[in-house]
Design an enzyme around this catalytic site. Sequence first.
Site, PDB file in Angstrom:
ATOM      1  N   LYS A 155     -16.484  15.549  10.565  1.00  0.00           N
ATOM      2  CA  LYS A 155     -17.487  15.319  11.600  1.00  0.00           C
ATOM      3  C   LYS A 155     -17.977  16.657  12.116  1.00  0.00           C
ATOM      4  O   LYS A 155     -17.288  17.329  12.863  1.00  0.00           O
ATOM      5  CB  LYS A 155     -16.892  14.477  12.734  1.00  0.00           C
ATOM      6  N   THR A 211       0.880  -1.175   0.000  1.00  0.00           N
ATOM      7  CA  THR A 211       0.000   0.000   0.000  1.00  0.00           C
ATOM      8  C   THR A 211       0.916   1.223   0.000  1.00  0.00           C
ATOM      9  O   THR A 211       2.070   1.118   0.434  1.00  0.00           O
ATOM     10  CB  THR A 211      -0.888   0.020   1.262  1.00  0.00           C
ATOM     11  N   TRP A 234     -21.876  13.319   9.713  1.00  0.00           N
ATOM     12  CA  TRP A 234     -20.725  13.170   8.831  1.00  0.00           C
ATOM     13  C   TRP A 234     -20.980  13.911   7.530  1.00  0.00           C
ATOM     14  O   TRP A 234     -22.026  13.731   6.899  1.00  0.00           O
ATOM     15  CB  TRP A 234     -20.490  11.689   8.510  1.00  0.00           C
ATOM     16  N   GLU A 244      -5.440  -4.103  -1.135  1.00  0.00           N
ATOM     17  CA  GLU A 244      -5.790  -5.263  -0.293  1.00  0.00           C
ATOM     18  C   GLU A 244      -6.852  -6.153  -0.920  1.00  0.00           C
ATOM     19  O   GLU A 244      -7.118  -7.237  -0.432  1.00  0.00           O
ATOM     20  CB  GLU A 244      -6.291  -4.780   1.075  1.00  0.00           C
TER      21      GLU A 244
HETATM   22  P1  ADP Z   1      -3.429   3.533  -1.166  1.00  0.00           P
HETATM   23  O1  ADP Z   1      -4.349   3.108  -0.041  1.00  0.00           O
HETATM   24  O2  ADP Z   1      -2.075   3.062  -0.979  1.00  0.00           O
HETATM   25  O3  ADP Z   1      -3.639   4.933  -1.636  1.00  0.00           O
HETATM   26  P2  ADP Z   1      -4.998   1.982  -3.026  1.00  0.00           P
HETATM   27  O4  ADP Z   1      -4.834   2.097  -4.473  1.00  0.00           O
HETATM   28  O5  ADP Z   1      -5.090   0.644  -2.447  1.00  0.00           O
HETATM   29  O6  ADP Z   1      -3.788   2.709  -2.437  1.00  0.00           O
HETATM   30  O7  ADP Z   1      -6.207   2.880  -2.621  1.00  0.00           O
HETATM   31  C1  ADP Z   1      -7.440   2.365  -2.243  1.00  0.00           C
HETATM   32  C2  ADP Z   1      -8.353   3.492  -1.839  1.00  0.00           C
HETATM   33  O8  ADP Z   1      -8.620   4.369  -2.919  1.00  0.00           O
HETATM   34  C3  ADP Z   1      -9.725   3.007  -1.413  1.00  0.00           C
HETATM   35  O9  ADP Z   1      -9.715   2.528  -0.098  1.00  0.00           O
HETATM   36  C4  ADP Z   1     -10.561   4.261  -1.596  1.00  0.00           C
HETATM   37  O10 ADP Z   1     -10.416   5.146  -0.489  1.00  0.00           O
HETATM   38  C5  ADP Z   1      -9.929   4.933  -2.790  1.00  0.00           C
HETATM   39  N1  ADP Z   1     -10.710   4.661  -4.010  1.00  0.00           N
HETATM   40  C6  ADP Z   1     -10.459   3.743  -4.946  1.00  0.00           C
HETATM   41  N2  ADP Z   1     -11.375   3.814  -5.925  1.00  0.00           N
HETATM   42  C7  ADP Z   1     -12.244   4.792  -5.589  1.00  0.00           C
HETATM   43  C8  ADP Z   1     -13.431   5.362  -6.193  1.00  0.00           C
HETATM   44  N3  ADP Z   1     -13.874   4.943  -7.363  1.00  0.00           N
HETATM   45  N4  ADP Z   1     -14.054   6.348  -5.531  1.00  0.00           N
HETATM   46  C9  ADP Z   1     -13.596   6.807  -4.347  1.00  0.00           C
HETATM   47  N5  ADP Z   1     -12.492   6.335  -3.745  1.00  0.00           N
HETATM   48  C10 ADP Z   1     -11.829   5.334  -4.353  1.00  0.00           C
END
Ligand code: ADP
Length: 543
Positions: free
Chosen positions: A437, A185, A442, A329
Site C-alpha cells: 500500500k 490449509t 495498491w 478451500e
Molecule cells: P495455502 O493457502 O495453504 O498456501 P493453497 O494451495 O490453498 O494453500 O493456496 C491458495 C493460494 O495460492 C491462493 O489463495 C492464491 O493466493 C495462490 N495461488 C494459487 N494459484 C495461483 C496463481 N495461478 N496465481 C497467483 N496465485 C495463486
Amino acid sequence: MHALMQQFPLRVGRILDHAARYHPNRSLITRTVEGPISETSWSVVRDRALHVSQALNRMGIGRGDVVGVMAWNTARHMEVWYGVPGSGAALHTLNPRLFADQLVYVINHAQDKVLMIDADLVPLIEGIWDQLDTVQHVIVLTDEDHMPQTTLPDTQAYESWLLEVDGDFDWVKGDETDACGICYTSGTTGAPKGVVYTHRSNTLHALAINSADMLALSATDSVMPVVPLFHANGWSLGYSAPMAGASMVMPGRDLSPAALYEMLEHGVTVTAAVPTIWLMLLNYLETEQKRFSTLNRVAIGGSSCPRSVIERFQNTYGVRVLHAWGMTEMSPVGTLCSFKPEVLELPEEARIDVQETVGHPPFTVDLKITDDAGNLLPWDNATQGRLWTKGAAVVERYLHADRSATDSDGWFDTGDVATMDPNGYVRITDRSKDVIKSGGEWISSIELENAALDHGDVAGAACVGMPHPVWNERPVLVVVRKPGRTPEAADILASVASRCANWQLPDDVVFVDELPHTATGKISKLRLRERLHDMNYTLPTAD
Ligand code: ADP
C-alpha cells in the site's frame, strides 16, 4: 410435485466403478517408493481399493472416522484414495513437509484413528508418536520384504493387511453430503484450518474440471500429477482422471527434473504442478537438449506462472500452458485460462498476455470483486479488489469451527486481490495480506516479481512492502541471482521498469542466496519479512 428420476448419490466410489467398468485396461504406471517402475490398471486398483474398504471396516473403522494418509503419488495411494472413503471414513491427506508440531496439530485436530504411510516416512511418525492422541493403528504402504524396523506399536505391512480380507465387498453406502476427504490449509497465517470435502463436492468439482474449457481430460489422455495428492485435494486429478477413463503416470517421491522427465516419457499427455517444478524441468531440458514425445498440455498453478515459463513451454516445446488458480478451500480449482473467441482472434503476443491471467471459472464456481466496504467493482481489467467466491465445492465452515467461513450471503473471501476483464478473465495481483500500500494506491507484488523473473539472470524474486514515512509502504525486491551471473540492482530495475509504472518501481533490490518457502513450496512472505526485520533492513529512501 415429486420428481421422478432415480436417486443417484454422487459418491466418489462411482468414479472408480466407472473407470474399472468402462476403461478397465487403462494403465497406472508408478515409480514405486521401493524403486522399480510398476504398472497396473483401473480394474486392479478398484479391486484393491475394495480390499482397503473391507479391511478398514474389519478394524472397526467406518462412517464418522478419519484415516490419515501420508504418501507420495503412487498407484497404492490411489487405492487408498478410494478405499478410505469407500469404507465410510474420511481421508485426511498429510503433508510430510509440514513442521512436526503442525503435523501433530492436524492429526490430533482431525482425530485420525489410523495412519497409512509410505515406508520412508515411518521415522517421521516415530518422531511425533508420543504426541498423537487418537491414532490406534499404522499401516505401512509396502510389503513384508520392505517393511522397515520400527518402534511404532500396532504397525502392519499394507500387502499382508489386504490379504486378511477377501475383497467380496461393496462401497459403504451413505449420503452424497457425507465427509469424503479432509485437507488442511498450510497455515501460512495462523493455525492450519481443516477443509472437509463431501463426496458430492469432489464429484461435481471433478466434472467441472473435466469440462471442455478446463482440463478437458479424456480416455486418450495419460495424466501425471506432479502436484502431490496431499496438496489442496491433489488438484482433483485423483478424481478427474479416472472419471475421464484416462491413464495415469505416478512419479513417486523423486521429483528431480531427470526423474520427472523419465516418467513424462511414459506416454504422458497432461501434467500439473507449481511453477518452480517447471522452471527446473525447463532448465534441465535446455541443458540436456531433450524434448517431449507425447506431452501436449501442462497445468500450472499454486502461485503465479511467469511469462517466460509460458513462452518456453509453448514456443520451444509445443506444449500448451493452462494457467490455473484455486485454493484448498475451493477443492481447489477456481479458474483456468483457456481461450474464448475474443482471445482466439488476438495476435499471439496478446494471447500470451491473457495467459498471464488465471482465466475464467467453470460452471459451479461464481466470483466477484469488491472494495473493502463490500461494493462491487467493475470488470475493467484495471480495478483491483478483494476476490470472493461461491460454489458447489467451496468451503462453508472449517472443521470444528463454530461459525461460518462465509459472509451472510454465502460468499467466501479468498484472501486474494484481483482484477477482472469484461470477458471474466481474472488476474491475481496479490494476497490481500501481501499487497503493498503506497500512498493510498495498491502495488501488485506478483506483477513486480514476474517482471523481475523476466530478467535472464534472475533465478528467484519476491517483493514485499517496507515501512516508509511518506508513502506508508514502498516495495523492495528480494532477488536470487542465477549461479555464475552477477546482475546489478540497476540492471534488474531497468528491466522491471519496462513492465510497470514509474511510481510502482521498487525502491531497492536486496540480493540473497535463497528465498524462504512454505510446506507447499510457495515463497513465504511472512518469513521473508521476518528476515528483513532481523537484518535491521530499512529502505534507503526512508530517511
Ligand atoms: P495455502 O493457502 O495453504 O498456501 P493453497 O494451495 O490453498 O494453500 O493456496 C491458495 C493460494 O495460492 C491462493 O489463495 C492464491 O493466493 C495462490 N495461488 C494459487 N494459484 C495461483 C496463481 N495461478 N496465481 C497467483 N496465485 C495463486
